[in-house]
Structures are given as structure tokens and as C-alpha cells.
Design an enzyme around this catalytic site. Structure first.
Site, short mmCIF file in Angstrom:
data_model
loop_
_atom_site.label_atom_id
_atom_site.label_comp_id
_atom_site.label_asym_id
_atom_site.label_seq_id
_atom_site.Cartn_x
_atom_site.Cartn_y
_atom_site.Cartn_z
N CYS A 156 0.85 -1.19 0.00
CA CYS A 156 0.00 0.00 0.00
C CYS A 156 0.89 1.25 0.00
O CYS A 156 1.86 1.33 0.76
CB CYS A 156 -0.91 0.01 1.22
N CYS A 189 -19.72 -5.99 2.59
CA CYS A 189 -19.00 -4.78 2.99
C CYS A 189 -17.64 -4.80 2.30
O CYS A 189 -17.06 -5.87 2.08
CB CYS A 189 -18.83 -4.75 4.51
N CYS A 200 0.34 5.10 6.81
CA CYS A 200 -0.32 4.93 8.12
C CYS A 200 0.66 4.23 9.06
O CYS A 200 1.11 3.11 8.79
CB CYS A 200 -1.58 4.11 7.96
N CYS A 247 -16.95 -9.12 4.76
CA CYS A 247 -16.24 -7.87 4.50
C CYS A 247 -14.95 -8.16 3.73
O CYS A 247 -14.20 -9.06 4.10
CB CYS A 247 -15.91 -7.16 5.81
N CYS A 291 -19.69 2.31 7.50
CA CYS A 291 -18.96 1.67 8.59
C CYS A 291 -17.72 2.53 8.81
O CYS A 291 -16.84 2.58 7.95
CB CYS A 291 -18.58 0.25 8.20
N ARG A 331 -18.64 -2.03 17.04
CA ARG A 331 -17.90 -3.27 16.83
C ARG A 331 -16.65 -3.32 17.69
O ARG A 331 -15.80 -2.43 17.64
CB ARG A 331 -17.52 -3.44 15.36
N CYS A 333 0.24 0.49 10.28
CA CYS A 333 -0.19 -0.55 9.35
C CYS A 333 0.95 -1.36 8.76
O CYS A 333 1.84 -0.80 8.10
CB CYS A 333 -1.01 0.08 8.22
#
Length: 350
Positions: free
Chosen positions: A56, A131, A60, A100, A191, A263, A63
Site C-alpha cells: 500500500c 461490505c 499509516c 467484508c 462503517c 464493533r 499498518c
């Protein structure tokens, strides 16, 4: 269910005051709020699958999928459609009601969209809620996913606006809000939640919850993640967040967003059964099911079912309308007989 008015003008100082409440008083208020809007002792169960892992371009700091950090993660291209559908069938067989799919992208590319649309249609034909989390979306992409039948789109705010640039610099806070606006405009459910334990101050946890609760329409699903520290990321040695602070965050999210599913998300692998039980007491009524959340560990299905049994918790059923059920059956019949050209190795075109 209660006709409680939803407040969307929260202030950070009001939320900080709730964090200072006696623990038992806060949990009592949260559980009372929860029972006014949801059946007691019922938890919605989702399964999360990484359909494209690693590499990616985002930075972040939490991550392991970022290409900027050496975490030993094996990079994978977009998963074949057939493998995704097999995973969805397995998830349904083990009791999940929502499937998801997550891709480690800054945003999907035009050449990815046909495969994503196919995945959504196939998941829906199984009678599961769907999702996806794919990074940023423009209006056109959001409309395509909605037309395919996607129920929910996940895009977390992660933290407060004030702390955000300490964690991410490759996309702005407004970028995230714009994606959520595009999702809403397309007619999908939102979400959106965040991560606590990033080294943030208490006011930042409060600020995150204020941002979520004060949206024009509160998210239908609010994942609260506890940082899972991964060696090689910039946050791999940050101080652990106190468990009571985490439980309070769940409770305050429930009070502020009384009609949202809250959640209990990443971080459960390291939580005791007692901590998880207090989170459910605090109003958490959704979990991810299965041994992995994208790339980090999660309790396996058997462990969750044992805990549910101890606590007297039942799994929430999917309440499809008669029209949705009819459409799902029709789609399954039609698609069973199709020989779709997308049922081959999707990575071969990348």
C-alpha cells in the site's frame, strides 16, 4: 425500541467528562442505552477477508501493509474471484452474516472495478450482507459499488483531526470525510470508526468520537480498534493503552451513537474473556469472526462461540426484506448457470 433523540452536537469537553465518570456508572448508562435500542445479549458477526494484501502506498504508521515499512509481510495481488467466493461460503457456514472484503489500496483503479462488482454480486447471491474497504472512493466508484449491491462501505477516521497528521500524511482528514460523503450519496451504509492506543491523548479519543457522532447521519457500524503493534511499523513500541480506557471508549461510543452497531474490532486476540465481556456490557454488539483480521491475529470461531456460550450471547440474524430475499434467490439461480469470464486468476491482468 426507544425513540431517543440522536444528539449530533457533541463537544470534546462533554466527552472528556464522560471519561471521568466512575467506571460502573458509565457502564450502567451505556448498557441502559444499549437495551433501549437493541435486543439484549445479541451480537452481529462479520468475517473480514483481505482480497489484496500489502504494497500500500499510504504511510499509516500503525499498518503492516504499508510499502514504506519492513514488517515481513508477504505482498499479494488481487485475489481471484473464485477464492473470494469460497471464503464467503466458508464464512456463512461458520455463522457469519456479513462478509467484508478489504484491499490495501489508496483507492481502487478502473481496471479493478469489474472484479469488485463481481465479488459483491456473488456474496449477495449467498444471502450475506456485503461490505468492502478499498481506500478512497470518488462519486462514480461509490455509485458502481452501490449498484452492484454493496451494503456497507468501511472507511475509518482513525483518530481525531488534531492528531491525524501524526499518524498519516499521505491523505488528509478531509479526504476521508469526502469518501464517506460519497458513500452516503450513493445510498450505501457507512462503517466508520477508529483506532485507540496510537499514543494519542485523551482529548484525541474524545475528538474521534465527536467526529463520528456529529456526522450528518451517524455511521450504522462503528468499529473501535485497539492498536495491534507490529514490529517494523513506527508504532511498534508505543505504550499499551489501559484496558479500562478501552472499555470506556466502547461505552461512550454506545452512549453517543445509540442506534449504531459498535464493533469490538482489532485487538481482541490479546484481550482476556473478562475484558471482552465488559466490552459487551458496555454496548459492543458486533465482532469480526475468524482467526485473522486482514493481516493481524483474531480469536478463532470456536473461542468466540465458547465465550458467547459463557455469556449467554446469541448471534444476530440478517433481516433482509422479502424483496431482498427474492432478489438473492433469483441471483443465485442465474449465476449458478453462468460461465463468467471473471472466474479466473484476476492477478493475471495486473
Amino acid at each position: 425500541m426507544s425513540n431517543t433523540v440522536i444528539h449530533q452536537n457533541w463537544t470534546v469537553s462533554e466527552v472528556e467528562t464522560m471519561y471521568e465518570m466512575p467506571f460502573m456508572d458509565l457502564l450502567f448508562q451505556a448498557q441502559t442505552t444499549h437495551r433501549a435500542h437493541f435486543p439484549r445479549n445479541e451480537v452481529q458477526v462479520s468475517t473480514l477477508l483481505s482480497i489484496k494484501t500489502g504494497a500500500c502506498p499510504e504511510d499509516c504508521k500503525y499498518c503492516p501493509q504499508s510499502a514504506r515499512y519492513d514488517t515481513g509481510l508477504k505482498k499479494e495481488q488481487l485475489m481471484e474471484v473464485e477464492k473470494v467466493i469460497k471464503a464467503a461460503k466458508d464464512a456463512k457456514a461458520t455463522g457469519s452474516t456479513r462478509f467484508c472484503m478489504g484491499a490495501a489500496w489508496k483507492n481502487p483503479r478502473p481496471r479493478d472495478m469489474p472484479y469488485l462488482v463481481e465479488m459483491i454480486k456473488e456474496v449477495k447471491s449467498l444471502g450475506l450482507e456485503s461490505c468492502m474497504t478499498l481506500g478512497m472512493l470518488d462519486n462514480q466508484q461509490a455509485a458502481q459499488l452501490a449498484q452492484a449491491g454493496l451494503d456497507y462501505y468501511n472507511h475509518n477516521l482513525d483518530t481525531s483531526p488534531e492528531y491525524y497528521d501524526k499518524i498519516i500524511t499521505t491523505r488528509s482528514y478531509q479526504d476521508r470525510l469526502d469518501t464517506l460523503d460519497n458513500v452516503r450519496h450513493a445510498g450505501m451504509k457507512v462503517c466508520s470508526g477508529g483506532i485507540v492506543g496510537l499514543g494519542e491523548a485523551g482529548k484525541d479519543r474524545a475528538g474521534l468520537l465527536v467526529q463520528l457522532a456529529n456526522m450528518p447521519k451517524q455511521p450504522e457500524s462503528v468499529p473501535i480498534n485497539k492498536l495491534v503493534k507490529v514490529k517494523g511499523t513506527p508504532l511498534d513500541s508505543v505504550d499499551d493503552l489501559d484496558e479500562f480506557t478501552f472499555i470506556k471508549t466502547i461505552a461512550i461510543a454506545r452512549i453517543m451513537m445509540p442506534k449504531s452497531h459498535v464493533r469490538l474490532s482489532a485487538g481482541r486476540e490479546d484481550m482476556s474473556e473478562q475484558t471482552q465481556a465488559l466490552c459487551f456490557m458496555a454496548g459492543a454488539n458486533s465482532i469480526f469472526y475468524g482467526c485473522k483480521l486482514l493481516t493481524t491475529a483474531n480469536p478463532d470461531e470456536n473461542s468466540d462461540m465458547e465465550l458467547f456460550k459463557k455469556l449467554g450471547i446469541n448471534k444476530e440474524a440478517v433481516n433482509f426484506s422479502p424483496y431482498e430475499r427474492e432478489q438473492s434467490v433469483d441471483a443465485a439461480i442465474v449465476r449458478h448457470g453462468e460461465k463468467d469470464e471473471l472466474f479466473y486468476d484476476a492477478t493475471s491482468t495486473l
